[in-house]
Each structure stands twice: as C-alpha cells, then as structure tokens.
Scaffold this motif. Structure first.
Motif, PDB file in Angstrom:
ATOM      1  N   GLY A   1       7.288  -5.029  -6.028  1.00 20.59           N
ATOM      2  CA  GLY A   1       6.782  -5.691  -5.114  1.00 20.59           C
ATOM      3  C   GLY A   1       7.784  -7.181  -4.530  1.00 20.59           C
ATOM      4  N   VAL A   2       7.367  -7.216  -3.492  1.00 20.63           N
ATOM      5  CA  VAL A   2       8.105  -8.764  -2.887  1.00 20.63           C
ATOM      6  C   VAL A   2       8.275  -9.767  -3.480  1.00 20.63           C
ATOM      7  CG1 VAL A   2       8.254 -10.318  -0.760  1.00 20.63           C
ATOM      8  CG2 VAL A   2       6.747  -7.615   0.167  1.00 20.63           C
ATOM      9  N   SER A   3       7.141 -10.134  -4.473  1.00 16.86           N
ATOM     10  CA  SER A   3       7.536 -11.021  -5.240  1.00 16.86           C
ATOM     11  C   SER A   3       8.560 -10.677  -6.621  1.00 16.86           C
ATOM     12  CB  SER A   3       6.919 -12.223  -5.832  1.00 16.86           C
ATOM     13  OG  SER A   3       5.524 -10.778  -6.533  1.00 16.86           O
ATOM     14  N   ASP A   4       9.055  -9.391  -6.740  1.00 11.39           N
ATOM     15  CA  ASP A   4       9.613  -8.419  -7.625  1.00 11.39           C
ATOM     16  C   ASP A   4      11.021  -8.479  -7.707  1.00 11.39           C
ATOM     17  OD1 ASP A   4       7.401  -8.804  -8.850  1.00 11.39           O
ATOM     18  OD2 ASP A   4       6.760  -6.657  -8.210  1.00 11.39           O
TER      19      ASP A   4
ATOM     20  N   VAL B   1       7.388   7.292   4.401  1.00  5.81           N
ATOM     21  CA  VAL B   1       6.681   7.227   5.694  1.00  5.81           C
ATOM     22  C   VAL B   1       6.707   5.886   6.300  1.00  5.81           C
ATOM     23  CG1 VAL B   1       6.469   8.674   7.985  1.00  5.81           C
ATOM     24  CG2 VAL B   1       6.354   9.576   6.118  1.00  5.81           C
ATOM     25  N   THR B   2       5.336   5.385   5.849  1.00  4.12           N
ATOM     26  CA  THR B   2       5.280   4.339   6.039  1.00  4.12           C
ATOM     27  C   THR B   2       5.658   2.862   6.297  1.00  4.12           C
ATOM     28  OG1 THR B   2       2.476   4.749   6.095  1.00  4.12           O
ATOM     29  CG2 THR B   2       3.655   2.472   5.413  1.00  4.12           C
TER      30      THR B   2
ATOM     31  N   ARG C   1       0.813  -1.262   0.451  1.00  4.21           N
ATOM     32  CA  ARG C   1       0.368   0.454  -0.198  1.00  4.21           C
ATOM     33  C   ARG C   1       0.738   0.766  -0.249  1.00  4.21           C
ATOM     34  NH1 ARG C   1      -2.593  -0.733   4.459  1.00  4.21           N
ATOM     35  NH2 ARG C   1      -1.385   0.763   5.937  1.00  4.21           N
ATOM     36  N   ALA C   2       2.733   1.426   0.364  1.00  2.00           N
ATOM     37  CA  ALA C   2       2.881   2.645   1.203  1.00  2.00           C
ATOM     38  C   ALA C   2       3.505   2.732  -0.712  1.00  2.00           C
ATOM     39  CB  ALA C   2       4.026   2.224   1.588  1.00  2.00           C
TER      40      ALA C   2
END
Length: 511
Positions: free
Chosen positions: A488-491, A408-409, A400-401
């Motif tokens: 993304g985490v998977s990228d 910040v997030t 989302r961030a």
C-alpha cells in the motif's frame, strides 16, 4: 531543380501563422457564448486545460491554431450579429427607459405614483398568474381581463408540526426508491453523477485491442500515460473550487539556464550515508517506500501566477519558491541534512516543502536547527487539495490492481503519476501543463516525506544507515514495529538485507 526554383518552391509553400486575438478576448468570446472550456476542447480535439492555457497567453501552432482562430472569428461574428439583431428589434413593450427608473426601488415608475413596472414578472396577488406591474407595492394585473381566476395546483406539504416541534422532512410515497448519494467536496450528489472510471476503461480497451496480450497492452498504456493523466486531471477537476492555471508566467529562477541545463531551484534530494556504526557486525535492511511521488501529490501547490515578495515572514496560506540562507545542521552523524547533499554554502532557492520542513525542525517541538533566513519569494495563494481527487483516483486504481493482481493496471498507474510529475516542466512530451514550480514542489515533498520517515526511525530507536532519492531507506533494528509492511501507499516493502562490520576478535587467554 535550381537553387532559385527551390527557393520559389519554399516560398510558395510557406505561410504566415493565423493571427489570434489577445488572451483575455479569447476567454471573453467563449464566455459570452456560454460555452465551457470542455465544449471548445472537444470541438478542437484538445483537452480543456489546453484551452485554458491559450486563454492565459500560450499560443497554439500548426493546424490546431487555424482551427482555434476559425472558432474565435466565428464567435466574434456571432456576437456581432446578435448585437445587430437587438438594435433592429428595438426595445420591447416591457422594456424600461433608464430615465424612468426610481433609484430607491430599482423599479420603473409610471405616471401614477402607486403603479410601477416590474423588471421580471411576479405572481399576481389576486390570481397567482404572472404580473408585469406592481400597484401600491403589490404585484397584480392592471387589466381585469388578464386577471382570470385559475385553479391552484396543490403542492406537496410536510406534516404539520406540533407547537414547539420542528417540521420533519416530506415523506416519500410508498414504493419510491431511495436516492443513492456520494460526497462531492463539501456537498453531496447522486451516485449516478460520479466520475467515470477512466483508468479501468482504458485498460479494458487496451486489452481488447491487443486481444488479451498483457505485454502489448501494458506497453500501449504506458506510451499514452501522459495524455491519459491529463484527461484524468481534467475529469477530477470538474466542479473544483479552483481553476488550474496551466501556463502562467514563470520567473527566471524557474527557467533553465541553458538548453540542457537546469534552473536555480534546489529540490533537497537526499543522498546520505552514515559515517560510523558501533563495533561489531550489523544486519542492515534496505526498505522501499511505496508510491513516493503519488503520496507527494498531496502538497501545498500555488494556484495561480507566482508573485514576488521580500522579507523574512512566511505566509502559510501561500506556496512557491524561496531564496533562503539555511542555518547550520549539526546532526549529520545520525540523520541526513533536510537540505540534502549540498556542498556550496550560502543562499539558495528552495521549494515550499523544503522551507516548511526547515521551519518545522526549527520549532520548539524538535529544536534541531535555527530557522532559515528568507530573503525573497515567488508565491501564490495555495491549497493542499488541488490534486487530491486526482491522487485519490490513482491511489484507488493502484490499490485495486494490487488486490486483483492486475499488473497491467499497476504499471499503467505508475507511469501516469511518475510521468505526470516529470513532464509538467519544460518538456516536449506534455504541452498541456507548464508548471515547473509544481514539478519541483512535488519532488521536494517526496524528499521531505522520506526525511520524516528517517526521523521517525531514529526516534523509535532504529539506526538510520542510508537515505537516497525519494524511496530508499536503510536501517538497523526491528523496523516492522515502526513501519507497516505491504504494498500500500502508506506501507514499505523489503528491498534488501545485508551485513556490515565484523564480530570482535576473540580475546587471547594466556596459559
């Protein structure tokens, strides 16, 4: 002040620590009062996992120890008072003498063989009211005056199904709103019961407190990342199938050998570089793997205290650390050793992810090495989903961030998962969770994930040039057809592009 006066002042201010009951009694006192760990934690100003640690044998110190001792003494006094009240009141008229209990039925038998007292009231077969006795096997009132006719309250009924058809669900009344539900493990629950968004609330509060100053809010959030991560862990563990054992007994192999030294666990951190490349110039791409530690939270973690075992067999239902003798690795020319850069031969202690990777590579599908020899292990029953809700909450906040360009997030979430992993061992910054075994396993899982990316690149025809740490992979070739590019985490994302080697010198042609 003289030396003797200083000593007198020291002795006057000194005080002994308040004694505490044994760990098992602490838990017993809380549970007998039907209090949850969260309720006790809130009253003492700590987290539920901290209370769990105290109930597993870890002792608090300082002011919080005095508060905890006060609570335990009060709980003991309250329970003793309840026991005394029960003795003074004595048995009620419905109480049953154990000598009068029929062993077959579990009911108390009256002098008449066909009348029995019920331990709990049941609907009378005559009037439907609560009856305390059973006559000839049927609950009913013995006194006709108690058996007054009552007006039954009609209950909602489902439509009568035709013969051979299943009865359908009860139809709601017109105008009723549908119930919004969300998954909760293998069950469902109403959406209003979903966990609060602790991350979003913390960011909003920090920005408000610092009047929109992004840098100040970020610094404040990063500073509190460890306690906030523990609070998030407690929130995501509510309703979980397993209790997190926060302070278990730890074997010596997981304890630091010296104050500033390390323990005996080998994490298999890769630090590998290819020795040779084909002739010519090559464009090398350095790739950065996103959220390496975040992805590694999904690994097989031991739930409880580690138990010792010996022998070659590996139980996939358990996880921990293992003393092994690895087999030879003969592919160092084009792939990193899955054990990492290790110079010393012989047995070594490895983690569950490293052992599982070696066993996988020795299997018939890959056949890259022989299986390691397992000498002994410290393991516990394990699950891969112990931190899954915690991981998903962090991943969703991170995604989302990125989508909202919310730095910040993003920095806050990074600090939460990286510091969570790095401080769950012997750290003064996190007293709520002492799991050095988890720390090693999560790190090793990140290294194993990087190794598998290197292997995938190799299998897809790329030349693997370098693998370092948890997130750096250098390759030659069209990497975009192998790995998705993104944040993304998977990228993976592009970190650097450079050239190695030289073009061959042009041939000299004689006239």
């Amino acid at each position: 002040m003289t030396d003797f006066e200083a000593i007198d002042a020291l002795l006057a201010g000194a005080r002994q620590e308040v004694p505490l009951p044994p760990a098992e009694e602490r838990r017993d006192l809380r549970e007998k009062l039907n209090l949850s760990r969260a309720q006790v934690a809130q009253a003492l100003g700590v987290s539920p996992s901290t209370v769990g640690g105290w109930e597993s044998g870890r002792d608090p110190s300082g002011e919080v120890r005095e508060k905890y001792a006060y609570f335990l003494e009060g709980a003991r006094t309250k329970l003793v008072g309840q026991d005394e009240e029960e003795e003074e009141v004595g048995p009620t008229e419905d109480a049953v003498d154990p000598a009068d209990v029929d062993e077959g039925s579990g009911h108390a038998v009256d002098e008449a063989d066909d009348v029995a007292s019920l331990g709990a009231p049941r609907p009378c077969v005559l009037c439907g009211g609560p009856a305390h006795h059973e006559v000839a096997g049927f609950p009913q009132h013995l006194d006709p005056a108690e058996c007054a006719p009552t007006v039954p309250v009609p209950a909602p009924t489902a439509p009568v199904a035709e013969p051979g058809q299943q009865a359908g669900p009860v139809q709601p009344r017109q105008g009723a709103k549908p119930v919004q539900v969300v998954p909760a493990g293998r069950r469902m629950r109403t959406a209003s019961d979903a966990e609060p968004d602790l991350i979003r609330a913390a960011v909003a509060e920090a920005l408000a407190r610092h009047e929109g100053d992004v840098d100040a809010a970020t610094a404040a959030l990063v500073k509190r990342a460890i306690p906030d991560a523990m609070a998030l862990l407690d929130e995501t563990r509510k309703g979980g199938r397993y209790d997190v054992v926060a302070h278990p007994w730890i074997p010596e192999v997981l304890r630091k050998q010296t104050a500033r030294g390390s323990d005996q666990i080998w994490e298999a951190r890769p630090k590998w570089a290819r020795r040779e490349l084909p002739p010519g110039a090559h464009e090398v791409t350095a790739l950065d793997v996103n959220g390496a530690y975040l992805s590694a939270l999904k690994t097989h973690l031991p739930i409880g205290q580690l138990e010792h075992s010996t022998g070659f067999d590996h139980d996939r239902r358990r996880a921990g650390v293992h003393l092994i003798t690895p087999s030879a690795w003969e592919h160092d020319a084009h792939l990193p050793n899955p054990l990492g850069s290790r110079d010393e031969p012989g047995p070594l202690w490895v983690t569950e992810p490293t052992l599982r990777l070696l066993l996988r590579l020795s299997g018939p599908k890959h056949g890259l090495c022989d299986p390691p020899e397992i000498h002994e292990s410290f393991t516990s029953g394990a699950t891969e989903s112990l931190l899954e809700k915690f991981r998903v909450a962090l991943k969703d906040a991170r995604d989302r961030a990125i989508a909202e360009d919310d730095e910040v997030t993003l920095e806050y979430v990074k600090a939460m998962y990286s510091k969570f992993v790095s401080t769950m061992g012997e750290s003064n910054y996190n007293r709520e969770l002492y799991r050095p075994d988890w720390m090693h396993l999560i790190r090793s899982q990140a290294f194993a994930n990087l190794w598998m990316k290197a292997y995938k690149a190799h299998e897809e025809g790329l030349l693997v040039v370098r693998a370092m740490g948890t997130d750096e992979l250098h390759v030659i070739g069209d990497w975009r057809r192998v790995f998705p590019e993104g944040r993304g985490v998977s990228d993976v994302k592009l970190k650097d592009v450079y050239t190695v080697g030289e073009d061959a010198a042009p041939a000299v042609v004689d006239d």
